[in-house]
Design an enzyme around this catalytic site. Sequence first.
Site, PDB file in Angstrom:
ATOM      1  N   ALA A 114       8.084 -51.103  -4.834  1.00  0.00           N
ATOM      2  CA  ALA A 114       7.204 -51.077  -5.998  1.00  0.00           C
ATOM      3  C   ALA A 114       6.517 -49.716  -5.998  1.00  0.00           C
ATOM      4  CB  ALA A 114       6.170 -52.183  -5.873  1.00  0.00           C
TER       5      ALA A 114
ATOM      6  N   GLU B 115      13.815 -56.325  -1.916  1.00  0.00           N
ATOM      7  CA  GLU B 115      13.669 -57.645  -2.571  1.00  0.00           C
ATOM      8  C   GLU B 115      14.573 -57.758  -3.800  1.00  0.00           C
ATOM      9  OE1 GLU B 115       9.352 -56.904  -2.603  1.00  0.00           O
ATOM     10  OE2 GLU B 115       9.135 -58.962  -1.884  1.00  0.00           O
TER      11      GLU B 115
ATOM     12  N   GLY C 213       9.943 -53.717  -2.616  1.00  0.00           N
ATOM     13  CA  GLY C 213      10.473 -54.316  -3.847  1.00  0.00           C
ATOM     14  C   GLY C 213      11.929 -53.959  -4.113  1.00  0.00           C
TER      15      GLY C 213
ATOM     16  N   GLU D  49       5.774 -53.411   3.745  1.00  0.00           N
ATOM     17  CA  GLU D  49       4.488 -53.611   3.069  1.00  0.00           C
ATOM     18  C   GLU D  49       3.293 -53.692   4.019  1.00  0.00           C
ATOM     19  OE1 GLU D  49       7.320 -55.032   2.173  1.00  0.00           O
ATOM     20  OE2 GLU D  49       7.475 -55.099   0.003  1.00  0.00           O
TER      21      GLU D  49
HETATM   22  N1  CAA Z   1       6.121 -45.649  -4.825  1.00  0.00           N
HETATM   23  C1  CAA Z   1       5.801 -44.505  -5.428  1.00  0.00           C
HETATM   24  N2  CAA Z   1       6.340 -43.304  -5.102  1.00  0.00           N
HETATM   25  C2  CAA Z   1       7.246 -43.295  -4.120  1.00  0.00           C
HETATM   26  C3  CAA Z   1       7.641 -44.459  -3.437  1.00  0.00           C
HETATM   27  C4  CAA Z   1       7.040 -45.696  -3.834  1.00  0.00           C
HETATM   28  N3  CAA Z   1       7.377 -46.863  -3.291  1.00  0.00           N
HETATM   29  N4  CAA Z   1       8.534 -44.110  -2.492  1.00  0.00           N
HETATM   30  C5  CAA Z   1       8.717 -42.790  -2.590  1.00  0.00           C
HETATM   31  N5  CAA Z   1       7.936 -42.286  -3.565  1.00  0.00           N
HETATM   32  C6  CAA Z   1       7.810 -40.890  -3.994  1.00  0.00           C
HETATM   33  C7  CAA Z   1       7.014 -40.059  -2.998  1.00  0.00           C
HETATM   34  O1  CAA Z   1       5.627 -40.238  -3.224  1.00  0.00           O
HETATM   35  C8  CAA Z   1       7.501 -38.676  -3.326  1.00  0.00           C
HETATM   36  O2  CAA Z   1       6.857 -38.242  -4.515  1.00  0.00           O
HETATM   37  P1  CAA Z   1       6.189 -36.758  -4.572  1.00  0.00           P
HETATM   38  O3  CAA Z   1       7.366 -35.836  -4.447  1.00  0.00           O
HETATM   39  O4  CAA Z   1       5.559 -36.737  -5.927  1.00  0.00           O
HETATM   40  O5  CAA Z   1       5.261 -36.675  -3.441  1.00  0.00           O
HETATM   41  C9  CAA Z   1       8.980 -38.904  -3.676  1.00  0.00           C
HETATM   42  O6  CAA Z   1       9.093 -40.279  -3.997  1.00  0.00           O
HETATM   43  C10 CAA Z   1       9.911 -38.595  -2.523  1.00  0.00           C
HETATM   44  O7  CAA Z   1       9.484 -39.339  -1.401  1.00  0.00           O
HETATM   45  P2  CAA Z   1       9.210 -38.709   0.047  1.00  0.00           P
HETATM   46  O8  CAA Z   1       8.817 -37.284  -0.092  1.00  0.00           O
HETATM   47  O9  CAA Z   1       8.270 -39.621   0.771  1.00  0.00           O
HETATM   48  O10 CAA Z   1      10.674 -38.789   0.655  1.00  0.00           O
HETATM   49  P3  CAA Z   1      11.059 -38.909   2.200  1.00  0.00           P
HETATM   50  O11 CAA Z   1      12.534 -38.712   2.274  1.00  0.00           O
HETATM   51  O12 CAA Z   1      10.203 -38.063   3.043  1.00  0.00           O
HETATM   52  O13 CAA Z   1      10.725 -40.434   2.599  1.00  0.00           O
HETATM   53  C11 CAA Z   1      10.723 -42.807   2.261  1.00  0.00           C
HETATM   54  C12 CAA Z   1      11.448 -41.476   1.988  1.00  0.00           C
HETATM   55  C13 CAA Z   1      10.802 -43.164   3.737  1.00  0.00           C
HETATM   56  C14 CAA Z   1      11.453 -43.877   1.438  1.00  0.00           C
HETATM   57  C15 CAA Z   1       9.256 -42.693   1.830  1.00  0.00           C
HETATM   58  O14 CAA Z   1       9.202 -42.181   0.500  1.00  0.00           O
HETATM   59  C16 CAA Z   1       8.494 -43.997   1.810  1.00  0.00           C
HETATM   60  O15 CAA Z   1       8.105 -44.487   2.867  1.00  0.00           O
HETATM   61  N6  CAA Z   1       8.276 -44.592   0.619  1.00  0.00           N
HETATM   62  C17 CAA Z   1       7.515 -45.798   0.466  1.00  0.00           C
HETATM   63  C18 CAA Z   1       8.294 -47.020   0.914  1.00  0.00           C
HETATM   64  C19 CAA Z   1       7.449 -48.275   0.792  1.00  0.00           C
HETATM   65  O16 CAA Z   1       6.415 -48.413   1.417  1.00  0.00           O
HETATM   66  N7  CAA Z   1       7.908 -49.240  -0.046  1.00  0.00           N
HETATM   67  C20 CAA Z   1       7.204 -50.467  -0.274  1.00  0.00           C
HETATM   68  C21 CAA Z   1       6.312 -50.334  -1.473  1.00  0.00           C
HETATM   69  S1  CAA Z   1       5.200 -51.693  -1.683  1.00  0.00           S
HETATM   70  C22 CAA Z   1       6.130 -52.928  -2.382  1.00  0.00           C
HETATM   71  O17 CAA Z   1       7.303 -52.767  -2.664  1.00  0.00           O
HETATM   72  C23 CAA Z   1       5.389 -54.189  -2.633  1.00  0.00           C
HETATM   73  C24 CAA Z   1       6.188 -55.329  -3.113  1.00  0.00           C
HETATM   74  O18 CAA Z   1       6.855 -55.999  -2.371  1.00  0.00           O
HETATM   75  C25 CAA Z   1       6.112 -55.742  -4.494  1.00  0.00           C
END
Ligand code: CAA
Length: 256
Positions: free
Chosen positions: A66, A114, A111, A134
């Site tokens: 998400a 999921e 998400g 999460e």
């Molecule tokens: N939401 C919003 N933006 C996201 C995102 C997310 N889930 N995942 C990645 N991005 C964005 C980053 O913020 C970044 O944007 P900027 O360039 O503007 O800073 C861009 O995508 C590229 O990401 P990274 O620079 O972080 O890329 P990376 O290769 O270094 O890392 C990654 C990749 C490990 C996937 C890392 O991006 C990450 O950990 N992302 C979040 C993953 C996460 O926590 N997902 C769960 C979300 S909560 C959820 O989903 C709740 C639910 O169940 C409903």
Amino acid sequence: MNDTITIEIKEHIATLTIDRPKALNAINADVMQGLNDWFSEGYKSVDKLRGVIITGGGEKAFVAGADIKGFTNLTAESGSEVSRFGQETYFLIENFHVPVIAAVNGFALGGGCELAMACHIRVASMDAKFGLPEVSLGLIPGYGGTQRLPQLVGKAKAMELILTGQMISAEEAVKIGLINYAIDKDELISKCQSIFKKTRTKGPLAVSKAIEAINAYYDKSNDGFETEHSTFGLLLESDECKEGVSAFIEKRKAEF
Ligand code: CAA
């Protein structure tokens, strides 16, 4: 359909690409609304739809979760509503009447994992990564992850993956039963097509009823065995089954 999802229709198969590669295809409100609109209404404009592929735009991600940046202003009430709407949308996918395959081409986290779990079959590239991270955000999965992960991999493994938030490789995901295949990235779409090649020669009503009966097992308000026997009976009266059985007896290929 809004511009966060592109749709391509080819030979009665729809490919939906979640297309926000700069945000690793994170699911914001537009993406979720787009999925909900298509799986509730949009698909009806496709002539003889026989399968759906969901994949991610760009090279790096299927869906990285998400959109975390949209969480900052949510209250208990609005947050619960976001989760409920996501669950409702993923139910539409899980209960869709034709097979839906997740073509997981990179990160499938939160998400995104999921979403893949709501699809009927999961095919991933070798470099894909899966996880429900999460708890690292002080949250729990909100789009059905706490319910579908134990269904797929069992409670012990689901507990471990959700409580640690750890990511696993596609190879490991096959091993624990989270996904069906881990293959070369170049072969992702052709693998989905080869699965559809098999399902689409079968009776479409039977395929859709099989999805319904399998899902009934996980529906606490339903008796899956009852769904199975009543559906079995109904199908026996269908034109499709009459054709399938006649074709077998007459030693010819069924024409559905
Ligand atoms: N939401 C919003 N933006 C996201 C995102 C997310 N889930 N995942 C990645 N991005 C964005 C980053 O913020 C970044 O944007 P900027 O360039 O503007 O800073 C861009 O995508 C590229 O990401 P990274 O620079 O972080 O890329 P990376 O290769 O270094 O890392 C990654 C990749 C490990 C996937 C890392 O991006 C990450 O950990 N992302 C979040 C993953 C996460 O926590 N997902 C769960 C979300 S909560 C959820 O989903 C709740 C639910 O169940 C409903």
